[in-house]
Design an enzyme around this catalytic site. Sequence first.
Site, mmCIF file in Angstrom:
data_model
loop_
_atom_site.group_PDB
_atom_site.id
_atom_site.type_symbol
_atom_site.label_atom_id
_atom_site.label_comp_id
_atom_site.label_asym_id
_atom_site.label_seq_id
_atom_site.Cartn_x
_atom_site.Cartn_y
_atom_site.Cartn_z
ATOM 1 N N ASP A 10 0.849 -1.197 0.000
ATOM 2 C CA ASP A 10 0.000 0.000 0.000
ATOM 3 C C ASP A 10 0.886 1.250 0.000
ATOM 4 O O ASP A 10 0.846 2.037 0.933
ATOM 5 C CB ASP A 10 -0.939 0.001 1.214
ATOM 6 C CG ASP A 10 -0.205 -0.083 2.549
ATOM 7 O OD1 ASP A 10 0.990 -0.445 2.554
ATOM 8 O OD2 ASP A 10 -0.827 0.236 3.585
ATOM 9 N N ASP A 15 6.877 1.203 1.805
ATOM 10 C CA ASP A 15 6.567 0.208 0.776
ATOM 11 C C ASP A 15 7.385 0.475 -0.484
ATOM 12 O O ASP A 15 7.858 -0.460 -1.142
ATOM 13 C CB ASP A 15 5.090 0.249 0.399
ATOM 14 C CG ASP A 15 4.154 -0.015 1.548
ATOM 15 O OD1 ASP A 15 3.649 -1.139 1.659
ATOM 16 O OD2 ASP A 15 3.909 0.920 2.335
ATOM 17 N N ASN A 39 -2.284 2.500 3.749
ATOM 18 C CA ASN A 39 -1.706 3.809 4.031
ATOM 19 C C ASN A 39 -2.528 4.924 3.405
ATOM 20 O O ASN A 39 -2.565 6.044 3.917
ATOM 21 C CB ASN A 39 -0.267 3.873 3.520
ATOM 22 C CG ASN A 39 0.701 3.117 4.406
ATOM 23 O OD1 ASN A 39 0.555 3.093 5.621
ATOM 24 N ND2 ASN A 39 1.689 2.481 3.792
ATOM 25 N N THR A 124 3.124 -6.223 2.843
ATOM 26 C CA THR A 124 3.648 -5.109 3.642
ATOM 27 C C THR A 124 2.530 -4.113 3.920
ATOM 28 O O THR A 124 2.771 -2.917 4.051
ATOM 29 C CB THR A 124 4.802 -4.404 2.895
ATOM 30 O OG1 THR A 124 4.320 -3.874 1.648
ATOM 31 C CG2 THR A 124 5.942 -5.377 2.628
ATOM 32 N N PHE A 165 -0.205 -0.874 12.854
ATOM 33 C CA PHE A 165 -1.129 -0.342 11.856
ATOM 34 C C PHE A 165 -1.657 -1.396 10.885
ATOM 35 O O PHE A 165 -2.870 -1.488 10.668
ATOM 36 C CB PHE A 165 -0.461 0.795 11.054
ATOM 37 C CG PHE A 165 -1.341 1.326 9.953
ATOM 38 C CD1 PHE A 165 -2.296 2.293 10.213
ATOM 39 C CD2 PHE A 165 -1.227 0.831 8.661
ATOM 40 C CE1 PHE A 165 -3.129 2.769 9.213
ATOM 41 C CE2 PHE A 165 -2.049 1.306 7.638
ATOM 42 C CZ PHE A 165 -2.994 2.281 7.926
ATOM 43 N N ASN A 166 -0.781 -2.187 10.259
ATOM 44 C CA ASN A 166 -1.257 -3.105 9.220
ATOM 45 C C ASN A 166 -2.257 -4.110 9.756
ATOM 46 O O ASN A 166 -3.241 -4.447 9.077
ATOM 47 C CB ASN A 166 -0.078 -3.853 8.584
ATOM 48 C CG ASN A 166 0.699 -2.991 7.615
ATOM 49 O OD1 ASN A 166 0.217 -1.962 7.142
ATOM 50 N ND2 ASN A 166 1.923 -3.419 7.310
ATOM 51 N N HIS A 238 10.060 0.084 7.833
ATOM 52 C CA HIS A 238 9.453 -1.182 8.238
ATOM 53 C C HIS A 238 9.454 -2.218 7.113
ATOM 54 O O HIS A 238 9.915 -3.349 7.286
ATOM 55 C CB HIS A 238 8.002 -0.960 8.672
ATOM 56 C CG HIS A 238 7.808 0.054 9.748
ATOM 57 N ND1 HIS A 238 8.017 -0.221 11.079
ATOM 58 C CD2 HIS A 238 7.410 1.351 9.689
ATOM 59 C CE1 HIS A 238 7.750 0.855 11.809
ATOM 60 N NE2 HIS A 238 7.388 1.826 10.979
ATOM 61 N N ASP A 239 8.894 -1.834 5.968
ATOM 62 C CA ASP A 239 8.559 -2.823 4.951
ATOM 63 C C ASP A 239 9.777 -3.431 4.277
ATOM 64 O O ASP A 239 9.740 -4.581 3.831
ATOM 65 C CB ASP A 239 7.632 -2.201 3.909
ATOM 66 C CG ASP A 239 6.305 -1.764 4.509
ATOM 67 O OD1 ASP A 239 5.922 -2.322 5.556
ATOM 68 O OD2 ASP A 239 5.657 -0.856 3.949
#
Length: 315
Positions: A10, A15, A39, A124, A165-166, A238-239
Amino acid sequence: MPKKIIIDCDPGLDDAIAILLAAGNPDVEIVAVTTVAGNHTLDKVTLNARQVCTLAGLHDVPVAPGADRPLVRDRITAAEIHGESGMDGPAFITPAMEADPRHAVDLIVETVLTHPGEITLVPTAPLTNIALALRREPRIAALVEEVVLMGGSYTRGNVTPAAEFNVHADPEAAAIVFSADWPVTMVGLDLTAQAAATPELLSRIEALDTPVSRFVVDLLHHYNATVGKVHGTAATIHDACAVGRAIDPTLMEAVEAHVEVELRGTATYGMTVTDFRGHIGPPNTSVATELRTERLWDLLIRSLENIATTTRTST
């Protein structure tokens, strides 16, 4: 042979970096990029994915939009971090490809059935597409090589005290994914907190001085600014950690645990309840715990160099 991966994403600032990390690495082959609302809205994240794939020279990789909302809950976004476009910071890139006409769920199922035992799913983003693919064709659970997802946490959340969040964006979908009978690695906040976009990393990327490195630098400057404003910390990439794990599992330590997604708690909705002691069930997830950060950044730098060389040669 390179590992075949589907990146379900996203974009989203981190990402975008995850896609670039995979695109420039010879040990993985991106066979599809699928998008999901997370996102930002589905139309924006799909446009962003097409921009990043264009920058990376992935002109023949299908980019397929999927679910535009969670399975049950109301949609949430993270525009306060990723901006009005979902990928604020870099200049707009005119995409070289249209979105694939197939729905992401259909493309995921079709690809896994065509390549049994060969596809690693790297979500992700919220797990809506992955859960819907399982519901559409349950056989894929036995045919996917692995699921390496960025999401969850075994200590604390970032959108609520308990939830990342995800997972919080679609807890019901996450519950389906974690409970399925396939190998899952959870690359959660405890691991990704070790992947901060430090000044040293920015300097290394700036030194490349290529179109793709300048894109990443612009992206990270915006990302650091918004995360600093909202959370008071440096941005965390993060991703890219999930893609890094798919490329090279030795980049991080992981511990087997039983993970369940909390769906009923008022304060804990979306929490990934992680049991390392076997009290609530047998292990169903490899939980990433310790990142070899410099090795990840070395991989990223090499990927950015490879993309720059490949795109320069092709033009």
